[in-house]
Scaffold this motif. Sequence first.
Motif, PDB file in Angstrom:
ATOM      1  N   LYS A  82       0.846  -1.200   0.000  1.00 48.89           N
ATOM      2  CA  LYS A  82       0.000   0.000   0.000  1.00 48.89           C
ATOM      3  C   LYS A  82       0.884   1.254   0.000  1.00 48.89           C
ATOM      4  CE  LYS A  82      -4.159   1.908   0.953  1.00 48.89           C
ATOM      5  NZ  LYS A  82      -4.103   2.673  -0.256  1.00 48.89           N
ATOM      6  N   GLU A  88      -3.559  -2.791  -3.231  1.00 53.03           N
ATOM      7  CA  GLU A  88      -4.424  -3.232  -2.125  1.00 53.03           C
ATOM      8  C   GLU A  88      -4.479  -4.747  -2.102  1.00 53.03           C
ATOM      9  OE1 GLU A  88      -6.257  -1.070  -0.298  1.00 53.03           O
ATOM     10  OE2 GLU A  88      -6.271   0.790  -1.483  1.00 53.03           O
ATOM     11  N   TYR A  89      -3.732  -5.356  -1.228  1.00 53.02           N
ATOM     12  CA  TYR A  89      -3.865  -6.805  -1.026  1.00 53.02           C
ATOM     13  C   TYR A  89      -4.230  -7.045   0.427  1.00 53.02           C
ATOM     14  CZ  TYR A  89      -1.380  -7.688  -5.498  1.00 53.02           C
ATOM     15  OH  TYR A  89      -1.014  -7.740  -6.817  1.00 53.02           O
ATOM     16  N   ASP A  90      -5.058  -8.076   0.652  1.00 47.99           N
ATOM     17  CA  ASP A  90      -5.355  -8.485   2.028  1.00 47.99           C
ATOM     18  C   ASP A  90      -4.288  -9.469   2.488  1.00 47.99           C
ATOM     19  OD1 ASP A  90      -7.608  -7.012   2.424  1.00 47.99           O
ATOM     20  OD2 ASP A  90      -8.941  -8.563   1.587  1.00 47.99           O
ATOM     21  N   THR A 220      -1.961  -1.572 -10.017  1.00 49.72           N
ATOM     22  CA  THR A 220      -2.749  -0.402  -9.597  1.00 49.72           C
ATOM     23  C   THR A 220      -3.749   0.004 -10.670  1.00 49.72           C
ATOM     24  OG1 THR A 220      -1.072   1.085 -10.501  1.00 49.72           O
ATOM     25  CG2 THR A 220      -0.898   0.567  -8.159  1.00 49.72           C
ATOM     26  N   LYS A 225      -6.532  -5.064 -12.020  1.00 47.55           N
ATOM     27  CA  LYS A 225      -6.259  -5.162 -10.582  1.00 47.55           C
ATOM     28  C   LYS A 225      -6.508  -6.568 -10.031  1.00 47.55           C
ATOM     29  CE  LYS A 225      -8.545  -3.058  -6.836  1.00 47.55           C
ATOM     30  NZ  LYS A 225      -9.897  -2.842  -6.658  1.00 47.55           N
TER      31      LYS A 225
END
Length: 396
Positions: A82, A88-90, A220, A225
């Motif tokens: 980030k 955005e990765y969990d 991004t 994505k």
Amino acid sequence: MTLLSNKVINLPESATLKMARLARELKAEGKDVISLSLGEPDFDTPDHIKEAAIQALRDGYTKYTPVSGLPELVQAIVTKFKRDNGLEYDTNQIVVSNGAKQSIYNLSQALLNHGDEAIILAPYWVSYHDIIQMAGGVPVIVKADIDQDFKVTPEQLEAAITPKTKFVLFSSPCNPTGSVYLKEELEGLAAVIAQHDIVVISDEIYEYINFTDKHASIGTIESVKDKTVTVNGFAKGFAMTGWRLGYIGAPLWLAKACAKIQSQVTSGATSFGQKAGSVALTSDMTPTYKMRDAFMKRRELVIGLLKKIPGVKTNFPKGAFYIFPDMSAFFGKSANGFVVNNSDDLAEYLLKEGLVATVSGAAFGDPNCIRISYAASEEQLTEAVRRIGVALGALG
Ligand code: PMP
Ligand code: GLU
């Protein structure tokens, strides 16, 4: 009869590691070889990272970790993606492995059935090709020439995609060319990828060794994505090649598949190394930027010296620590009975006659070039390019 599998019989030794081995062997024979073959920072791992590993050992981090990585490192990677990349990765989309090389191996095993195609943007890092073949896939090479700064166009990519394509793989900053894809260039590639049911694997291991342009991550871009795997690692930016630590951020279904493969192969990366990795990602980046600045200085030095050698054609690399000059002007020439017909011959000639180890461009998908790694001292680089100039000058 051999007991070896066809898989291994047909597998070449990694060209980069082979040249490093040959250079070591010549050195052991007492020859004064300068090795510019291996892509390995000549700097030591920063002290605070080493200390973190020592402390982790003292604190008892000596057991198996979760297969996908220690929670603390996984969280540090999510934060890093980030912070540095806008990705955005969990946490459940991260898989830590024994080096980015293993990350790419896991991905190839997870995605390829026998005969499936994997597109590699060329020039490419040598192991992509063989890792894909080991997984039963067919590498499809899409090549960019030196005159296009070694960067593939969207039209070239589109023309290579077939119903058998599973993924597109490339590195930026690129090993072996040092080229960096700009955001708008990635947008062009993304527009093509978005139209197809394929994944893009973006190898960003040289992210921190970028001399001019801001690093851009294809993940991004909104349209791709959810089909982007971002590969990264500690080897280059933190001078941690021997630690064997790399990672991916991937779509959940693919991260799970890679973790399953890893659960059967390595069980995960080294516990105390992972602790140190989380410290590397969360501490002050000054040591990394100092190394980058030193590489940049060396780039100027080596380019300046190479440009003085008639027949050597270079691009202007923007990152990593490689120069990939076109040496085709020397093909067909010879010296002392040594005939140079291609880049393999030239790399061998430079090693044996010039006592400088480079790597043949053929291994990276461009047989006109050789790869010079400038991860060496300025003194060694100056002497190495002097030797290269003398050896090339002798060819007639
Ligand atoms: N990708 C690229 C482009 C590389 O040059 C390398 C070589 N180190 C790797 C991946 C593998 O890195 P690691 O040492 O983390 O396995
Ligand atoms: N990636 C580096 C190189 O290209 C290290 C050696 C390897 O793993 O190939 O030289």
